[in-house]
Design a protein around this motif. Structure first.
Motif, PDB file in Angstrom:
ATOM      1  N   MET A  82       0.856  -1.187   0.000  1.00  0.00           N
ATOM      2  CA  MET A  82       0.000   0.000   0.000  1.00  0.00           C
ATOM      3  C   MET A  82       0.888   1.232   0.000  1.00  0.00           C
ATOM      4  O   MET A  82       1.581   1.494   0.987  1.00  0.00           O
ATOM      5  N   ASN A  83       0.904   1.957  -1.090  1.00  0.00           N
ATOM      6  CA  ASN A  83       1.714   3.168  -1.223  1.00  0.00           C
ATOM      7  C   ASN A  83       0.817   4.394  -1.335  1.00  0.00           C
ATOM      8  O   ASN A  83      -0.368   4.282  -1.640  1.00  0.00           O
ATOM      9  N   SER A  84       1.400   5.546  -1.121  1.00  0.00           N
ATOM     10  CA  SER A  84       0.675   6.823  -1.230  1.00  0.00           C
ATOM     11  C   SER A  84      -0.643   6.764  -0.465  1.00  0.00           C
ATOM     12  O   SER A  84      -1.708   7.135  -0.976  1.00  0.00           O
ATOM     13  N   LEU A  85      -0.553   6.307   0.761  1.00  0.00           N
ATOM     14  CA  LEU A  85      -1.759   6.116   1.555  1.00  0.00           C
ATOM     15  C   LEU A  85      -2.458   7.438   1.856  1.00  0.00           C
ATOM     16  O   LEU A  85      -1.804   8.477   2.040  1.00  0.00           O
ATOM     17  N   LYS A  86      -3.779   7.364   1.908  1.00  0.00           N
ATOM     18  CA  LYS A  86      -4.633   8.523   2.169  1.00  0.00           C
ATOM     19  C   LYS A  86      -5.470   8.260   3.423  1.00  0.00           C
ATOM     20  O   LYS A  86      -5.744   7.094   3.746  1.00  0.00           O
ATOM     21  N   PRO A  87      -5.912   9.311   4.098  1.00  0.00           N
ATOM     22  CA  PRO A  87      -6.764   9.100   5.281  1.00  0.00           C
ATOM     23  C   PRO A  87      -8.000   8.259   4.974  1.00  0.00           C
ATOM     24  O   PRO A  87      -8.440   7.475   5.827  1.00  0.00           O
ATOM     25  N   GLU A  88      -8.521   8.374   3.766  1.00  0.00           N
ATOM     26  CA  GLU A  88      -9.709   7.585   3.414  1.00  0.00           C
ATOM     27  C   GLU A  88      -9.419   6.100   3.215  1.00  0.00           C
ATOM     28  O   GLU A  88     -10.349   5.305   3.043  1.00  0.00           O
ATOM     29  N   ASP A  89      -8.152   5.708   3.260  1.00  0.00           N
ATOM     30  CA  ASP A  89      -7.802   4.282   3.226  1.00  0.00           C
ATOM     31  C   ASP A  89      -7.960   3.637   4.608  1.00  0.00           C
ATOM     32  O   ASP A  89      -7.847   2.413   4.728  1.00  0.00           O
TER      33      ASP A  89
END
Length: 120
Positions: A82-89
């Protein structure tokens, strides 16, 4: 009986990376599709990524280009990079596998879930 054990979840800042791992053990004849799903409280479980025994993959639109699913058939393992993770992940992520436990019996198995939290 078949058990799926996940590892690799945790807390990470937005833009960071995590790698989830899932190991299948038990009475395994062969494993067909393996995948990762996510679920927030009160929501249905949703597909994140899936990989067939032959290596074909499918991703949800929200993670395409950021997440990569892979598997090691010799070790009965599936991974989610999981790269470039976002809060919505942020969610609980579950490992899933369709396992042939004998020449005639096929079952759908789930791990216990691992929490992924992405801070902004």
């Amino acid at each position: 009986q078949v058990q799926l054990v996940e590892s690799g979840g945790g807390l990470v800042q937005a833009g960071g990376s995590l790698r989830l791992s899932c190991w299948a053990s038990g009475s395994i004849f062969s494993i067909y599709d393996m995948g990762w799903y996510r679920q927030a409280p009160g929501n249905q479980r949703a597909l994140v990524a899936l990989i067939t025994s032959g290596g074909n993959t499918r991703y949800s639109d929200s993670v395409k280009g950021r997440f990569t699913i892979s598997r090691d058939n010799a070790k009965n393992m599936v991974y989610l990079q999981m790269n470039s993770l976002k809060p919505e992940d942020t969610d609980v992520y579950y490992c899933n596998a369709w396992v042939k436990v004998s020449s005639t019996a096929l079952g759908d198995y789930w791990g216990q879930g691992t929490q992924v939290t992405v801070s902004s």
